[in-house]
Design a protein around this motif. Structure first.
Motif, mmCIF file in Angstrom:
data_model
loop_
_atom_site.group_PDB
_atom_site.id
_atom_site.type_symbol
_atom_site.label_atom_id
_atom_site.label_comp_id
_atom_site.label_asym_id
_atom_site.label_seq_id
_atom_site.Cartn_x
_atom_site.Cartn_y
_atom_site.Cartn_z
ATOM 1 N N ARG A 1 1.378 -1.467 -0.196
ATOM 2 C CA ARG A 1 0.160 -0.532 0.070
ATOM 3 C C ARG A 1 0.683 0.959 -0.313
ATOM 4 N N SER A 2 2.631 0.856 -0.123
ATOM 5 C CA SER A 2 3.049 2.187 0.001
ATOM 6 C C SER A 2 3.213 3.045 -1.067
ATOM 7 N N PHE A 3 3.302 4.747 -1.551
ATOM 8 C CA PHE A 3 3.667 4.915 -2.648
ATOM 9 C C PHE A 3 4.926 4.592 -3.118
ATOM 10 N N SER A 4 5.750 3.749 -2.546
ATOM 11 C CA SER A 4 7.138 3.637 -3.684
ATOM 12 C C SER A 4 6.588 1.993 -4.400
ATOM 13 N N TYR A 5 5.837 1.871 -4.044
ATOM 14 C CA TYR A 5 4.958 0.226 -4.716
ATOM 15 C C TYR A 5 4.102 0.773 -5.738
ATOM 16 N N LEU A 6 2.892 1.801 -4.930
ATOM 17 C CA LEU A 6 2.073 1.576 -5.881
ATOM 18 C C LEU A 6 2.080 2.921 -7.324
ATOM 19 N N ALA A 7 2.962 3.701 -7.308
ATOM 20 C CA ALA A 7 3.374 4.596 -8.018
ATOM 21 C C ALA A 7 4.162 4.427 -8.896
ATOM 22 N N PRO A 8 5.271 3.214 -8.891
ATOM 23 C CA PRO A 8 5.477 2.698 -10.240
ATOM 24 C C PRO A 8 5.251 1.737 -11.066
ATOM 25 N N LYS A 9 3.886 1.449 -10.477
ATOM 26 C CA LYS A 9 2.838 0.225 -10.570
ATOM 27 C C LYS A 9 2.484 0.833 -11.377
ATOM 28 N N LEU A 10 1.415 1.769 -11.118
ATOM 29 C CA LEU A 10 0.178 2.250 -11.743
ATOM 30 C C LEU A 10 0.546 3.334 -13.222
ATOM 31 N N TRP A 11 2.284 3.326 -13.057
ATOM 32 C CA TRP A 11 2.689 4.477 -13.515
ATOM 33 C C TRP A 11 3.017 3.682 -14.806
ATOM 34 N N ASN A 12 3.507 2.383 -14.793
ATOM 35 C CA ASN A 12 3.559 1.836 -15.597
ATOM 36 C C ASN A 12 2.457 1.580 -16.897
ATOM 37 N N ASN A 13 1.476 1.054 -15.835
ATOM 38 C CA ASN A 13 0.125 0.922 -17.061
ATOM 39 C C ASN A 13 -0.606 1.788 -17.636
ATOM 40 N N LEU A 14 0.370 2.694 -17.677
ATOM 41 C CA LEU A 14 -0.548 4.211 -18.336
ATOM 42 C C LEU A 14 -0.285 4.270 -19.854
ATOM 43 N N PRO A 15 -0.813 4.037 -20.838
ATOM 44 C CA PRO A 15 -0.410 4.392 -22.081
ATOM 45 C C PRO A 15 0.774 5.417 -22.501
ATOM 46 N N ASN A 16 2.074 5.648 -23.002
ATOM 47 C CA ASN A 16 2.715 5.692 -23.530
ATOM 48 C C ASN A 16 2.201 7.398 -23.777
ATOM 49 N N ILE A 17 1.300 7.953 -24.137
ATOM 50 C CA ILE A 17 0.468 8.882 -24.828
ATOM 51 C C ILE A 17 0.470 9.801 -23.472
ATOM 52 N N VAL A 18 0.166 9.434 -22.223
ATOM 53 C CA VAL A 18 -0.173 9.968 -21.081
ATOM 54 C C VAL A 18 1.320 10.248 -20.819
ATOM 55 N N ARG A 19 2.433 8.980 -20.627
ATOM 56 C CA ARG A 19 3.457 9.245 -20.048
ATOM 57 C C ARG A 19 4.112 10.225 -20.221
ATOM 58 N N GLU A 20 4.538 10.883 -21.504
ATOM 59 C CA GLU A 20 4.850 11.055 -22.665
ATOM 60 C C GLU A 20 4.604 12.413 -22.476
ATOM 61 N N ALA A 21 3.045 12.609 -21.751
ATOM 62 C CA ALA A 21 3.253 14.790 -21.796
ATOM 63 C C ALA A 21 4.011 15.483 -21.558
ATOM 64 N N ASP A 22 4.596 16.603 -22.497
ATOM 65 C CA ASP A 22 4.907 17.750 -22.685
ATOM 66 C C ASP A 22 4.790 18.290 -21.253
ATOM 67 N N ARG B 1 -4.554 14.835 -19.989
ATOM 68 C CA ARG B 1 -5.129 12.945 -20.527
ATOM 69 C C ARG B 1 -4.692 12.421 -19.979
ATOM 70 N N LEU B 2 -4.336 12.378 -18.614
ATOM 71 C CA LEU B 2 -4.723 11.095 -17.249
ATOM 72 C C LEU B 2 -6.359 11.042 -17.320
ATOM 73 N N LYS B 3 -6.874 12.233 -17.151
ATOM 74 C CA LYS B 3 -8.214 12.528 -16.409
ATOM 75 C C LYS B 3 -8.909 11.804 -17.694
ATOM 76 N N THR B 4 -8.621 11.273 -19.221
ATOM 77 C CA THR B 4 -9.347 10.777 -19.981
ATOM 78 C C THR B 4 -9.092 9.837 -19.825
ATOM 79 N N HIS B 5 -8.303 9.315 -19.968
ATOM 80 C CA HIS B 5 -7.544 8.058 -19.414
ATOM 81 C C HIS B 5 -8.151 6.933 -18.886
ATOM 82 N N LEU B 6 -8.650 7.670 -17.977
ATOM 83 C CA LEU B 6 -8.588 7.123 -16.340
ATOM 84 C C LEU B 6 -10.438 6.902 -16.588
ATOM 85 N N PHE B 7 -11.385 8.370 -16.803
ATOM 86 C CA PHE B 7 -12.334 7.713 -17.445
ATOM 87 C C PHE B 7 -13.124 6.914 -18.691
ATOM 88 N N ASP B 8 -11.834 6.511 -19.650
ATOM 89 C CA ASP B 8 -12.263 5.958 -20.192
ATOM 90 C C ASP B 8 -12.618 4.461 -19.612
#
Length: 431
Positions: free
Chosen positions: A391-412, A420-427
């Motif tokens: 339940r720690s941030f050090s575990y949850l953060a990378p786990k959730l991050w790695n499941n994001l599509p590249n177009i979200v992670r690569e936002a400028d 982009r993140l809200k659109t992704h989670l909304f979908d």
């Protein structure tokens, strides 16, 4: 003591870096990684509330007028060359109302709101030497500095109390100006202006938003039947909505700007929606419905589960008058609100993006959260899911991050990432 001991570690904490950041002046459930308040989308709530309300509400006559003074400063057009002229122009906007409270914000150096304003950026301090001091070319930039606004408010009280304002104030019935948390009644007689402090309106609250109920009660005490609160901000709208049924007045809010400006009968709306609805909406506006937990699995899990399982406490259900056993997902989709679980994930991922781009304290970016050189993903530490590690941030953060599509992670930019993140989670939530 812990900070001192930490210096013996292989990678000691950088104390200079650590002390640059707020030590959570607000609870993590209400704030961002930097300790600033989270914002809720009140405009969407207001739009939904007003769907069935009449568009054309006549402006009330002989009403007591409560003006958000700082909002008026930002709305002034065709400014005169001197600060005295700006103060008199502000008074000209008010005298047409006859009975009014002109309330300005006060600024405390050690407050959360002061830190939030500092986070947004401030302009340089400008010394107002007196009424004849010429204004800056960029007046709105001038207003981003708290000391500048404090000087302007004090000068406004000085100018409104001078002979230059006497002829204008003669047209008024009750004229009250609030500066630095203290209220003064202004009366004009024989070309002179007298000021009298109103002790019952003195307040330590920084903003007009939270003082508006005090002004409404004062209005009722004077014997007025109708009050209008003028502000472009939706924050103030929800406060009188909650208190409308306990204040012996018909309350209107003149809200919005330009083509989006409208007058709303708050008392009638509160009567229509009911006390429970108004209370829950006001609570939601200033807390957010997932305040029991910033990170999934942490915080007060029990209250969070009760909130999720009991339809009575769903702000969206109360707002739209959805029946207890009707499905809530279509309602959330219509309001464009994320379900609680996804809102919590949104917070975790937002802090992760900030940490990876140097926008958050370094303690959110330990070595185990470094980017993978090839894929842009993060290393997920090994933990036992039967322990609190899962339940720690050090575990949850990378786990959730790695499941994001590249177009979200690569936002400028941060704004682009949030959109982009809200659109992704909304979908994910509604498809």
């Amino acid at each position: 003591m812990l900070l001192i001991k930490s210096q013996n570690l292989d990678e000691p904490l950088n104390l200079d870096e650590l002390m640059r950041y707020s030590l959570f002046p607000v609870p993590p459930s209400l704030g961002t990684a930097d300790g600033f308040f989270n914002k809720t989308n009140k405009a969407a709530m207001l739009h939904c509330l007003m769907e069935d309300a009449p568009e054309d509400v006549p402006y009330p006559k002989d009403a007591f007028f409560i003006q958000d003074g700082n909002a008026l400063f930002h709305a002034l057009m065709n400014l005169p060359p001197t600060f005295e002229g700006i103060c008199l122009q502000s008074l000209d906007h008010m005298v047409a109302k006859k009975h009014f409270v002109f309330s300005t914000d006060s600024y405390h150096d050690d407050s959360v709101k002061a830190q939030e304003r500092l986070h947004h950026g401030v302009s340089q301090r400008y010394i107002i030497g007196g009424p004849a001091t010429r204004k800056l070319s960029d007046f709105k930039l001038f207003l981003t500095n708290d000391e500048n606004k404090t000087q302007l408010c004090k000068l406004l009280l000085e100018v409104w109390s001078s002979k230059a304002s006497a002829s204008r104030l003669e047209k008024c019935g009750t004229a009250v100006v609030v500066v630095e948390g203290k209220a003064y009644q202004l009366e004009s007689s024989g070309g002179n202006v007298t000021t009298c402090e109103i002790l019952q309106l003195e307040s330590t609250q920084e903003e007009t938003d939270t003082r508006v109920v005090l002004y409404l009660l004062y209005t009722a005490q004077l014997g007025h039947k109708v009050a209008v609160v003028r502000t472009p901000d939706t924050d103030i709208f929800f406060i009188p909505l909650h208190h409308a049924q306990s204040v012996p007045l018909t309350i209107y809010v003149d809200i919005g700007t330009r083509k989006h400006r409208r007058i709303i009968n708050v008392s009638k709306l509160a009567e229509c929606k009911g006390a429970d609805c108004c209370t829950i909406l006001c609570l939601y506006v200033f807390t957010g419905e997932d305040v029991t937990s910033t990170f999934r699995g942490k915080g007060k899990v029990g209250p969070l589960k009760k909130l999720q399982s009991n339809p009575k406490y769903h702000a969206a259900r109360v707002l739209t008058r959805t029946r207890k056993y009707d499905h809530i997902s279509p309602v959330l989709s219509k309001l464009h609100w994320l379900p609680i679980k996804h809102r919590i994930n949104f917070k975790i991922l937002l802090i992760t993006y900030k940490a990876l781009n140097g926008l958050a304290p370094q303690y959110y970016s330990p070595s185990r959260l470094l980017r993978s050189q090839n894929s842009g993903q993060l290393i997920i530490p090994r933990i036992s899911k039967l322990t609190a590690g899962g339940r720690s941030f050090s575990y949850l953060a990378p786990k959730l991050w790695n499941n994001l599509p590249n177009i979200v992670r690569e936002a400028d930019t941060l704004c682009q990432f949030k959109a982009r993140l809200k659109t992704h989670l909304f979908d994910i939530a509604f498809t």
